[in-house]
Motif scaffolding. Structure first.
Motif, PDB file in Angstrom:
ATOM      1  N   VAL A   1       0.838  -1.206   0.000  1.00  0.00           N
ATOM      2  CA  VAL A   1       0.000   0.000   0.000  1.00  0.00           C
ATOM      3  C   VAL A   1       0.871   1.253   0.000  1.00  0.00           C
ATOM      4  CG1 VAL A   1      -1.815   1.246   1.218  1.00  0.00           C
ATOM      5  CG2 VAL A   1      -1.774  -1.258   1.271  1.00  0.00           C
ATOM      6  N   THR A   2       1.866   1.276   0.875  1.00  0.00           N
ATOM      7  CA  THR A   2       2.747   2.443   0.955  1.00  0.00           C
ATOM      8  C   THR A   2       3.611   2.566  -0.290  1.00  0.00           C
ATOM      9  OG1 THR A   2       2.793   2.285   3.365  1.00  0.00           O
ATOM     10  CG2 THR A   2       4.558   3.531   2.323  1.00  0.00           C
ATOM     11  N   LEU A   3       4.077   1.448  -0.832  1.00  0.00           N
ATOM     12  CA  LEU A   3       4.905   1.502  -2.042  1.00  0.00           C
ATOM     13  C   LEU A   3       4.104   2.030  -3.232  1.00  0.00           C
ATOM     14  CD1 LEU A   3       6.998  -1.801  -1.841  1.00  0.00           C
ATOM     15  CD2 LEU A   3       7.736   0.546  -1.374  1.00  0.00           C
ATOM     16  N   GLU A   4       2.839   1.606  -3.335  1.00  0.00           N
ATOM     17  CA  GLU A   4       1.995   2.132  -4.419  1.00  0.00           C
ATOM     18  C   GLU A   4       1.761   3.628  -4.245  1.00  0.00           C
ATOM     19  OE1 GLU A   4      -2.465   1.644  -6.412  1.00  0.00           O
ATOM     20  OE2 GLU A   4      -1.857   0.349  -4.740  1.00  0.00           O
ATOM     21  N   LEU A   5       1.496   4.042  -3.014  1.00  0.00           N
ATOM     22  CA  LEU A   5       1.296   5.469  -2.739  1.00  0.00           C
ATOM     23  C   LEU A   5       2.553   6.267  -3.056  1.00  0.00           C
ATOM     24  CD1 LEU A   5      -0.358   7.805  -1.566  1.00  0.00           C
ATOM     25  CD2 LEU A   5       0.402   7.096   0.716  1.00  0.00           C
ATOM     26  N   ALA A   6       3.718   5.754  -2.654  1.00  0.00           N
ATOM     27  CA  ALA A   6       4.974   6.448  -2.928  1.00  0.00           C
ATOM     28  C   ALA A   6       5.277   6.484  -4.423  1.00  0.00           C
ATOM     29  CB  ALA A   6       6.120   5.770  -2.175  1.00  0.00           C
ATOM     30  N   ALA A   7       4.989   5.393  -5.136  1.00  0.00           N
ATOM     31  CA  ALA A   7       5.258   5.346  -6.577  1.00  0.00           C
ATOM     32  C   ALA A   7       4.378   6.339  -7.338  1.00  0.00           C
ATOM     33  CB  ALA A   7       5.036   3.929  -7.098  1.00  0.00           C
ATOM     34  N   LEU A   8       3.089   6.389  -7.003  1.00  0.00           N
ATOM     35  CA  LEU A   8       2.198   7.338  -7.670  1.00  0.00           C
ATOM     36  C   LEU A   8       2.575   8.778  -7.338  1.00  0.00           C
ATOM     37  CD1 LEU A   8      -1.254   5.561  -7.174  1.00  0.00           C
ATOM     38  CD2 LEU A   8       0.082   5.723  -9.273  1.00  0.00           C
ATOM     39  N   SER A   9       2.954   9.026  -6.098  1.00  0.00           N
ATOM     40  CA  SER A   9       3.375  10.377  -5.708  1.00  0.00           C
ATOM     41  C   SER A   9       4.650  10.776  -6.428  1.00  0.00           C
ATOM     42  CB  SER A   9       3.587  10.435  -4.187  1.00  0.00           C
ATOM     43  OG  SER A   9       2.425  10.060  -3.502  1.00  0.00           O
ATOM     44  N   MET A  10       5.584   9.841  -6.540  1.00  0.00           N
ATOM     45  CA  MET A  10       6.833  10.119  -7.246  1.00  0.00           C
ATOM     46  C   MET A  10       6.583  10.373  -8.731  1.00  0.00           C
ATOM     47  SD  MET A  10      10.091  10.500  -7.074  1.00  0.00           S
ATOM     48  CE  MET A  10      10.555   9.818  -5.488  1.00  0.00           C
ATOM     49  N   LEU A  11       5.681   9.586  -9.335  1.00  0.00           N
ATOM     50  CA  LEU A  11       5.348   9.795 -10.745  1.00  0.00           C
ATOM     51  C   LEU A  11       4.777  11.190 -10.965  1.00  0.00           C
ATOM     52  CD1 LEU A  11       5.004   8.677 -13.620  1.00  0.00           C
ATOM     53  CD2 LEU A  11       2.763   7.782 -12.917  1.00  0.00           C
ATOM     54  N   LEU A  12       3.870  11.583 -10.091  1.00  0.00           N
ATOM     55  CA  LEU A  12       3.291  12.924 -10.168  1.00  0.00           C
ATOM     56  C   LEU A  12       4.372  13.993 -10.022  1.00  0.00           C
ATOM     57  CD1 LEU A  12       0.686  14.740 -10.142  1.00  0.00           C
ATOM     58  CD2 LEU A  12       0.784  14.553  -7.643  1.00  0.00           C
TER      59      LEU A  12
ATOM     60  N   PRO B   1      -4.658  10.771  -2.153  1.00  0.00           N
ATOM     61  CA  PRO B   1      -3.461  10.653  -1.317  1.00  0.00           C
ATOM     62  C   PRO B   1      -2.169  10.917  -2.090  1.00  0.00           C
ATOM     63  CG  PRO B   1      -4.934   8.816  -0.924  1.00  0.00           C
ATOM     64  CD  PRO B   1      -5.485   9.560  -2.087  1.00  0.00           C
ATOM     65  N   SER B   2      -2.139  10.507  -3.359  1.00  0.00           N
ATOM     66  CA  SER B   2      -0.935  10.735  -4.165  1.00  0.00           C
ATOM     67  C   SER B   2      -0.714  12.218  -4.426  1.00  0.00           C
ATOM     68  CB  SER B   2      -1.046   9.980  -5.499  1.00  0.00           C
ATOM     69  OG  SER B   2      -1.212   8.599  -5.283  1.00  0.00           O
ATOM     70  N   ILE B   3      -1.786  12.946  -4.658  1.00  0.00           N
ATOM     71  CA  ILE B   3      -1.661  14.393  -4.862  1.00  0.00           C
ATOM     72  C   ILE B   3      -1.170  15.068  -3.586  1.00  0.00           C
ATOM     73  CG2 ILE B   3      -2.966  16.512  -5.313  1.00  0.00           C
ATOM     74  CD1 ILE B   3      -4.766  14.902  -7.158  1.00  0.00           C
ATOM     75  N   VAL B   4      -1.723  14.661  -2.451  1.00  0.00           N
ATOM     76  CA  VAL B   4      -1.319  15.244  -1.165  1.00  0.00           C
ATOM     77  C   VAL B   4       0.161  14.987  -0.900  1.00  0.00           C
ATOM     78  CG1 VAL B   4      -1.621  15.084   1.328  1.00  0.00           C
ATOM     79  CG2 VAL B   4      -3.609  15.130  -0.169  1.00  0.00           C
TER      80      VAL B   4
END
Length: 317
Positions: free
Chosen positions: A97-108, A184-187
């Motif tokens: 869950v955290t890795l997906e959140l971090a990956a999407l945030s990093m992509l953004l 969450p990724s945008i935040v």
């Protein structure tokens, strides 16, 4: 290349070993008796003695560390005193869950930050630069918890486009997963995008005024070739450094974001371990976070060697 990678890998393993010592000693230095937390409601002397014997707390610290390291190498991180389940299973469930959140945030952050930074540098003194700087300043200034609440009110309640909380695995329902992970990724990624934008802009301004860029222009290369093939590539060393450092912060900084959006990730696991004094879980969480930092730094070194071969050749000596 192989010599360089082996050298960096050896340094990373030594660092991880030293980190394990610090984590083990730090957990043992916490106030209170671990046996009291492990014994639960039953606090009789016999129960405490049985807990100490069962968990090896009567042994000296060197023996305890050797046992801990041996189990950790085989993937045995202990048993949670809160749930009674293996710590490794809890981490394996929460980490994706955290890795997906971090990956999407990093992509953004990469798409917006690098793109806006390049535009701001190329269009220096123009409205595009002013707009990029203003947006970056807002991204750096707005608190994470406030932005999360505002996005939930705007896009999950007033206009219910995205979900406000909860998590659905990507393999179960990809569309529902993205509905719950976008906010969450945008935040989490907005602050990083602002940092990346400012660093990219500064590095690009230095590169655009360098001699090799003027030479590339004199050779008749197109504007796209000069900016993308010369200025941006040489600016990426600085940007990759920032991304590597900030990715570690994303993993550890996901605590607040996961609490806001009720995501069962690494952050929630950490909070629960702290409040319930789950020593085995807390020890494993800190160790995994440290290992993630070390792995990220190793990957950054590898990317350095790809971007600039001089770093690879110099580091192999």
């Amino acid at each position: 290349m192989t010599t360089y990678l082996l050298k960096r890998l050896r340094q990373s393993l030594i660092t991880l070993l030293l980190v394990s010592v610090v984590v083990f000693a730090g957990i043992r230095a916490l106030p209170g008796d671990p046996a009291l937390a492990l014994a639960g409601e039953e606090r009789s002397p016999e129960a405490l003695a049985a807990v100490r014997e069962s968990y090896g707390l009567n042994d000296n610290l060197v023996v305890q560390y050797g046992r801990y390291l041996g189990h950790a190498v085989t993937g045995d991180l202990g048993t949670s005193s809160r749930t009674g389940l293996p710590v490794a299973d809890a981490i394996a469930a929460a980490l994706p869950v955290t890795l997906e959140l971090a990956a999407l945030s990093m992509l953004l952050a990469v798409v917006l930050g690098i793109g806006a930074g390049v535009v701001a540098a190329v269009r220096r003194g123009k409205p595009e630069e002013w707009l990029a700087n203003a947006v970056a300043l807002v991204g750096l200034s707005v608190p994470t918890f406030w932005l999360g609440i505002v996005l939930v009110l705007a896009f999950a309640i007033a206009v219910p486009v995205f979900a406000a909380s909860g998590y659905v695995p990507f393999g179960t329902d990809p569309l529902d997963n993205l509905r719950r992970m976008v906010l969450p990724s945008i935040v989490l990624g907005s602050g990083l995008a602002a940092v990346v934008m400012r660093q990219t802009r500064a590095a690009m301004l230095d590169s655009l005024s360098a001699d090799y860029v003027r030479t590339a222009r004199a050779k008749g290369l197109t504007r796209r070739q000069v900016i993308g093939g010369h200025a941006l590539r040489n600016s990426l060393v600085t940007v990759v450094t920032v991304l590597g450092l900030q990715l570690g912060h994303l993993i550890s900084g996901a605590v607040v974001t996961e609490q806001i959006f009720v995501l069962p990730g690494f952050g929630k696991l950490t909070i629960d371990a702290v409040f319930t004094r789950d020593y085995a879980m807390l020890q494993a969480v800190v160790l995994c976070t440290s290992a993630a930092y070390i792995l990220i730094n190793l990957l950054v070194d590898v990317v350095y060697s790809v971007i600039d071969p001089r770093i690879r050749l110099g580091g192999a000596r």
